[in-house]
Design a protein around this motif. Sequence first.
Motif, PDB file in Angstrom:
ATOM      1  N   SER A 228      11.751   5.258  -0.381  1.00 60.90           N
ATOM      2  CA  SER A 228      11.896   4.309  -1.490  1.00 60.90           C
ATOM      3  C   SER A 228      13.084   3.393  -1.233  1.00 60.90           C
ATOM      4  O   SER A 228      12.928   2.240  -0.870  1.00 60.90           O
ATOM      5  CB  SER A 228      12.037   5.063  -2.817  1.00 60.90           C
ATOM      6  N   GLY A 229      14.303   3.905  -1.398  1.00 60.82           N
ATOM      7  CA  GLY A 229      15.472   3.081  -1.146  1.00 60.82           C
ATOM      8  C   GLY A 229      15.718   2.814   0.321  1.00 60.82           C
ATOM      9  O   GLY A 229      16.366   1.827   0.674  1.00 60.82           O
ATOM     10  N   LEU A 230      15.194   3.676   1.192  1.00 60.72           N
ATOM     11  CA  LEU A 230      15.442   3.549   2.630  1.00 60.72           C
ATOM     12  C   LEU A 230      14.363   4.268   3.415  1.00 60.72           C
ATOM     13  O   LEU A 230      13.897   5.344   3.017  1.00 60.72           O
ATOM     14  CB  LEU A 230      16.805   4.168   2.973  1.00 60.72           C
ATOM     15  N   PHE A 231      13.964   3.666   4.535  1.00 57.09           N
ATOM     16  CA  PHE A 231      13.118   4.377   5.490  1.00 57.09           C
ATOM     17  C   PHE A 231      13.347   3.818   6.882  1.00 57.09           C
ATOM     18  O   PHE A 231      13.476   2.607   7.069  1.00 57.09           O
ATOM     19  CB  PHE A 231      11.627   4.266   5.139  1.00 57.09           C
ATOM     20  N   ILE A 232      13.420   4.722   7.863  1.00 58.79           N
ATOM     21  CA  ILE A 232      13.653   4.370   9.256  1.00 58.79           C
ATOM     22  C   ILE A 232      12.580   5.024  10.126  1.00 58.79           C
ATOM     23  O   ILE A 232      12.288   6.213   9.977  1.00 58.79           O
ATOM     24  CB  ILE A 232      15.042   4.857   9.735  1.00 58.79           C
ATOM     25  N   ASP A 233      12.002   4.257  11.032  1.00 60.76           N
ATOM     26  CA  ASP A 233      11.138   4.782  12.087  1.00 60.76           C
ATOM     27  C   ASP A 233      11.568   4.098  13.373  1.00 60.76           C
ATOM     28  O   ASP A 233      11.395   2.888  13.525  1.00 60.76           O
ATOM     29  CB  ASP A 233       9.667   4.507  11.790  1.00 60.76           C
ATOM     30  N   THR A 240      15.139  -1.325   3.548  1.00 67.31           N
ATOM     31  CA  THR A 240      15.946  -0.817   2.454  1.00 67.31           C
ATOM     32  C   THR A 240      15.749  -1.706   1.236  1.00 67.31           C
ATOM     33  O   THR A 240      15.286  -2.844   1.353  1.00 67.31           O
ATOM     34  CB  THR A 240      17.433  -0.722   2.850  1.00 67.31           C
ATOM     35  N   ALA A 241      16.093  -1.170   0.069  1.00 65.09           N
ATOM     36  CA  ALA A 241      15.794  -1.850  -1.191  1.00 65.09           C
ATOM     37  C   ALA A 241      17.018  -1.914  -2.082  1.00 65.09           C
ATOM     38  O   ALA A 241      17.972  -1.139  -1.943  1.00 65.09           O
ATOM     39  CB  ALA A 241      14.671  -1.125  -1.924  1.00 65.09           C
ATOM     40  N   GLY A 253       8.571   1.720  -1.751  1.00 63.58           N
ATOM     41  CA  GLY A 253       8.648   0.397  -1.159  1.00 63.58           C
ATOM     42  C   GLY A 253       9.108   0.333   0.279  1.00 63.58           C
ATOM     43  O   GLY A 253       8.532  -0.404   1.090  1.00 63.58           O
ATOM     44  N   SER A 254      10.164   1.050   0.643  1.00 67.49           N
ATOM     45  CA  SER A 254      10.676   0.938   2.006  1.00 67.49           C
ATOM     46  C   SER A 254       9.708   1.535   3.022  1.00 67.49           C
ATOM     47  O   SER A 254       9.523   0.986   4.116  1.00 67.49           O
ATOM     48  CB  SER A 254      12.045   1.615   2.107  1.00 67.49           C
ATOM     49  N   PHE A 255       9.088   2.638   2.680  1.00 66.76           N
ATOM     50  CA  PHE A 255       8.083   3.226   3.564  1.00 66.76           C
ATOM     51  C   PHE A 255       6.913   2.264   3.746  1.00 66.76           C
ATOM     52  O   PHE A 255       6.405   2.072   4.861  1.00 66.76           O
ATOM     53  CB  PHE A 255       7.590   4.551   2.997  1.00 66.76           C
ATOM     54  N   LEU A 256       6.484   1.657   2.645  1.00 65.38           N
ATOM     55  CA  LEU A 256       5.390   0.684   2.708  1.00 65.38           C
ATOM     56  C   LEU A 256       5.715  -0.439   3.682  1.00 65.38           C
ATOM     57  O   LEU A 256       4.877  -0.816   4.520  1.00 65.38           O
ATOM     58  CB  LEU A 256       5.131   0.109   1.313  1.00 65.38           C
ATOM     59  N   ILE A 257       6.925  -0.970   3.596  1.00 73.60           N
ATOM     60  CA  ILE A 257       7.299  -2.098   4.440  1.00 73.60           C
ATOM     61  C   ILE A 257       7.318  -1.702   5.919  1.00 73.60           C
ATOM     62  O   ILE A 257       6.842  -2.448   6.780  1.00 73.60           O
ATOM     63  CB  ILE A 257       8.657  -2.654   3.988  1.00 73.60           C
ATOM     64  N   VAL A 258       7.831  -0.521   6.232  1.00 74.22           N
ATOM     65  CA  VAL A 258       7.836  -0.069   7.622  1.00 74.22           C
ATOM     66  C   VAL A 258       6.411   0.128   8.134  1.00 74.22           C
ATOM     67  O   VAL A 258       6.087  -0.236   9.273  1.00 74.22           O
ATOM     68  CB  VAL A 258       8.661   1.222   7.773  1.00 74.22           C
ATOM     69  N   GLU A 259       5.552   0.676   7.289  1.00 75.46           N
ATOM     70  CA  GLU A 259       4.162   0.859   7.712  1.00 75.46           C
ATOM     71  C   GLU A 259       3.455  -0.475   7.929  1.00 75.46           C
ATOM     72  O   GLU A 259       2.638  -0.619   8.842  1.00 75.46           O
ATOM     73  CB  GLU A 259       3.409   1.699   6.682  1.00 75.46           C
ATOM     74  N   LEU A 260       3.784  -1.463   7.119  1.00 72.60           N
ATOM     75  CA  LEU A 260       3.204  -2.790   7.317  1.00 72.60           C
ATOM     76  C   LEU A 260       3.676  -3.391   8.638  1.00 72.60           C
ATOM     77  O   LEU A 260       2.903  -4.050   9.346  1.00 72.60           O
ATOM     78  CB  LEU A 260       3.581  -3.699   6.150  1.00 72.60           C
ATOM     79  N   MET A 261       4.940  -3.170   8.981  1.00 74.84           N
ATOM     80  CA  MET A 261       5.423  -3.642  10.281  1.00 74.84           C
ATOM     81  C   MET A 261       4.732  -2.898  11.417  1.00 74.84           C
ATOM     82  O   MET A 261       4.435  -3.490  12.466  1.00 74.84           O
ATOM     83  CB  MET A 261       6.947  -3.485  10.370  1.00 74.84           C
ATOM     84  N   ARG A 262       4.440  -1.628  11.224  1.00 76.21           N
ATOM     85  CA  ARG A 262       3.709  -0.864  12.232  1.00 76.21           C
ATOM     86  C   ARG A 262       2.329  -1.482  12.491  1.00 76.21           C
ATOM     87  O   ARG A 262       1.815  -1.461  13.612  1.00 76.21           O
ATOM     88  CB  ARG A 262       3.549   0.588  11.787  1.00 76.21           C
ATOM     89  N   GLN A 263       1.759  -2.027  11.433  1.00 77.26           N
ATOM     90  CA  GLN A 263       0.438  -2.642  11.536  1.00 77.26           C
ATOM     91  C   GLN A 263       0.474  -4.057  12.090  1.00 77.26           C
ATOM     92  O   GLN A 263      -0.562  -4.699  12.233  1.00 77.26           O
ATOM     93  CB  GLN A 263      -0.233  -2.641  10.162  1.00 77.26           C
ATOM     94  N   GLY A 264       1.679  -4.560  12.377  1.00 79.36           N
ATOM     95  CA  GLY A 264       1.786  -5.864  12.996  1.00 79.36           C
ATOM     96  C   GLY A 264       2.397  -6.954  12.142  1.00 79.36           C
ATOM     97  O   GLY A 264       2.578  -8.088  12.611  1.00 79.36           O
TER      98      GLY A 264
END
Length: 332
Positions: A228-233, A240-241, A253-264
């Motif tokens: 939510s507030g932070l996620f790192i892969d 971060t939020a 939210g932060s996990f969502l954003i990292v996963e979207l970056m994973r998808q390109g």
Amino acid sequence: MKRRNFLKKASVTGLGLVTVSSSMISCDDTQKEKKTVSASKTVVPVVVATWNFKNATKAAWEVLEKGGNSLDAIEAGCRVEEADLKNTTVGNGGTPDRDGNVTLDACIMNKEGNYGAVVCMENIAHPISVARKVMEDTPHVLLAGKGAEQFAVSQGFKRENLLNENTIKAWEKWKEKSEYKPIINIENHDTIGMLAIDKNGDISGGCTTSGLAYKMAGRVGDSAVIGSGLFIDNTVGGATATGMGEEVLKTVGSFLIVELMRQGRTPQEACEEGVRRIVTSNPNFKNFQVGYVALNKKGEYGCYCIHGGFGISKYQEGEQTYVESDSHIKKA
């Protein structure tokens, strides 16, 4: 914007809020830049943080510049704001809850995906460092309340009174009406969330806050909650939020954003989609603020928010820059 009080309608008045120094919200001595797409130049090391916390990003950059790792940079940067008594949204000098108690939340995450956090911790000025101890020296990932405080003391942290004269006066003023009406961007800063990539290309992140001003006792927002507030892969990047933690929690939210970056998606595109998920699901989005920052492994960054007035501090190629975020609702 009083810590997470950059949240409710800017037209709302009546809260006795502590004024922070102009050095925290001014960008006179940093290059100001309007950013609506990800940076085209790929360069590491790099550090980005919510708001114009230039002293924090400078401290983190100094670690990176000397060849230090991203985790040490994150801790060093976040500690700067936790120690700043003029910053009423983070660490020592943070605004209390309704009962007059300063309770702190923080988390940290390293390149291996390890995570440590504390929530509702009192009397300890550097929750980011305690969170790192939780990550590295316990079998757990999150400690709360008195347990977190007790653990911190066992690790050599000193108990201290986190209230100061200014925050006490503001709390006493607030009690005259006891209105819970956080204000969007009123102080133009909030929780500090920070992402850093070192010269080896490894990314870490941290987030630290004293939470919503005059919150209900026991309230925990998104800042210390993984995803939510932070996620790192470390294979993708980090996010971060800042803002209304309840809304970030609902959308992870932060996990969502990292996963979207994973998808390109680019960091910018991912941040915009993260905000879109909130505004399409909550018809009251005009009454609160959420801002996201993302950084991918190539050193490209993005930021986006609901209301104008949000921005990030970035240190890259030896230059510090203030990046004004684009927003879903444009500033008048």
